[in-house]
Motif scaffolding. Structure first.
Motif, PDB file in Angstrom:
ATOM      1  N   VAL A 132      -7.545  -3.980  39.594  1.00  0.00           N
ATOM      2  CA  VAL A 132      -7.529  -2.804  40.468  1.00  0.00           C
ATOM      3  C   VAL A 132      -6.105  -2.279  40.606  1.00  0.00           C
ATOM      4  N   ASP A 133      -5.139  -3.179  40.662  1.00  0.00           N
ATOM      5  CA  ASP A 133      -3.745  -2.785  40.837  1.00  0.00           C
ATOM      6  C   ASP A 133      -2.992  -2.591  39.523  1.00  0.00           C
ATOM      7  N   PHE A 134      -3.395  -3.282  38.465  1.00  0.00           N
ATOM      8  CA  PHE A 134      -2.565  -3.328  37.269  1.00  0.00           C
ATOM      9  C   PHE A 134      -3.179  -2.703  36.019  1.00  0.00           C
ATOM     10  N   ALA A 159      -5.047   0.738  34.474  1.00  0.00           N
ATOM     11  CA  ALA A 159      -5.317   2.144  34.763  1.00  0.00           C
ATOM     12  C   ALA A 159      -6.818   2.380  34.908  1.00  0.00           C
ATOM     13  N   PRO A 160      -7.214   3.238  35.835  1.00  0.00           N
ATOM     14  CA  PRO A 160      -8.642   3.492  36.055  1.00  0.00           C
ATOM     15  C   PRO A 160      -9.404   3.888  34.791  1.00  0.00           C
ATOM     16  N   GLU A 161      -8.766   4.590  33.887  1.00  0.00           N
ATOM     17  CA  GLU A 161      -9.470   4.989  32.663  1.00  0.00           C
ATOM     18  C   GLU A 161      -9.718   3.816  31.718  1.00  0.00           C
ATOM     19  N   ASN A 162      -9.112   2.671  31.999  1.00  0.00           N
ATOM     20  CA  ASN A 162      -9.304   1.480  31.166  1.00  0.00           C
ATOM     21  C   ASN A 162     -10.157   0.404  31.831  1.00  0.00           C
ATOM     22  N   ARG A 163     -10.741   0.732  32.970  1.00  0.00           N
ATOM     23  CA  ARG A 163     -11.624  -0.220  33.664  1.00  0.00           C
ATOM     24  C   ARG A 163     -12.724   0.575  34.367  1.00  0.00           C
ATOM     25  N   HIS A 164     -13.737  -0.121  34.800  1.00  0.00           N
ATOM     26  CA  HIS A 164     -14.832   0.507  35.548  1.00  0.00           C
ATOM     27  C   HIS A 164     -15.265  -0.473  36.623  1.00  0.00           C
ATOM     28  N   ILE A 165     -14.960  -0.167  37.862  1.00  0.00           N
ATOM     29  CA  ILE A 165     -15.302  -1.051  38.972  1.00  0.00           C
ATOM     30  C   ILE A 165     -16.096  -0.247  39.988  1.00  0.00           C
ATOM     31  N   ILE A 166     -17.290  -0.733  40.300  1.00  0.00           N
ATOM     32  CA  ILE A 166     -18.150  -0.086  41.282  1.00  0.00           C
ATOM     33  C   ILE A 166     -18.707  -1.153  42.212  1.00  0.00           C
ATOM     34  N   SER A 167     -19.174  -0.721  43.360  1.00  0.00           N
ATOM     35  CA  SER A 167     -19.832  -1.658  44.271  1.00  0.00           C
ATOM     36  C   SER A 167     -20.923  -0.926  45.037  1.00  0.00           C
ATOM     37  N   THR A 168     -21.912  -1.675  45.415  1.00  0.00           N
ATOM     38  CA  THR A 168     -23.045  -1.135  46.156  1.00  0.00           C
ATOM     39  C   THR A 168     -23.519  -2.192  47.142  1.00  0.00           C
ATOM     40  N   THR A 169     -23.794  -1.785  48.359  1.00  0.00           N
ATOM     41  CA  THR A 169     -24.409  -2.668  49.338  1.00  0.00           C
ATOM     42  C   THR A 169     -25.826  -2.168  49.562  1.00  0.00           C
TER      43      THR A 169
END
Length: 87
Positions: free
Chosen positions: A19-21, A23-33
């Motif tokens: 998340v910190d290191f 770039a957003p375009e190189n990862r995909h993080i989502i969450s749902t409750t």
């Protein structure tokens, strides 16, 4: 069992660091409750397994890989019932 738990904890830690290191375009993080009953929990677990197998199949069918990725999915209760494990 302990080695598997430690491995999973390490992968979750790496996801947290991304998340910190990364770039957003190189990862995909989502969450749902969400809410679910016992049958819904089993159905969702099955859907997650199906998705994992579909992604593995996709990756296996392509040979021009240039980077290693890790897919990490967590599905766990946010609340406890009277008869559930304590965390």
């Amino acid at each position: 069992v302990i080695a598997i738990r430690n491995f999973q904890k390490e992968l979750m830690s790496r996801a947290q660091e991304s998340v910190d290191f990364v770039a957003p375009e190189n990862r995909h993080i989502i969450s749902t409750t969400l809410t679910a009953n016992a049958q819904g929990v089993q159905d969702i677990k099955n859907m997650i397994t199906d998705l994992q197998n579909k992604i593995i199949g996709y990756s296996d069918s392509h040979v021009d890989h240039d980077k290693l990725y890790h897919l990490n999915v967590q599905f766990f209760p946010m609340s406890r019932g009277q008869d559930e494990d304590k965390y």
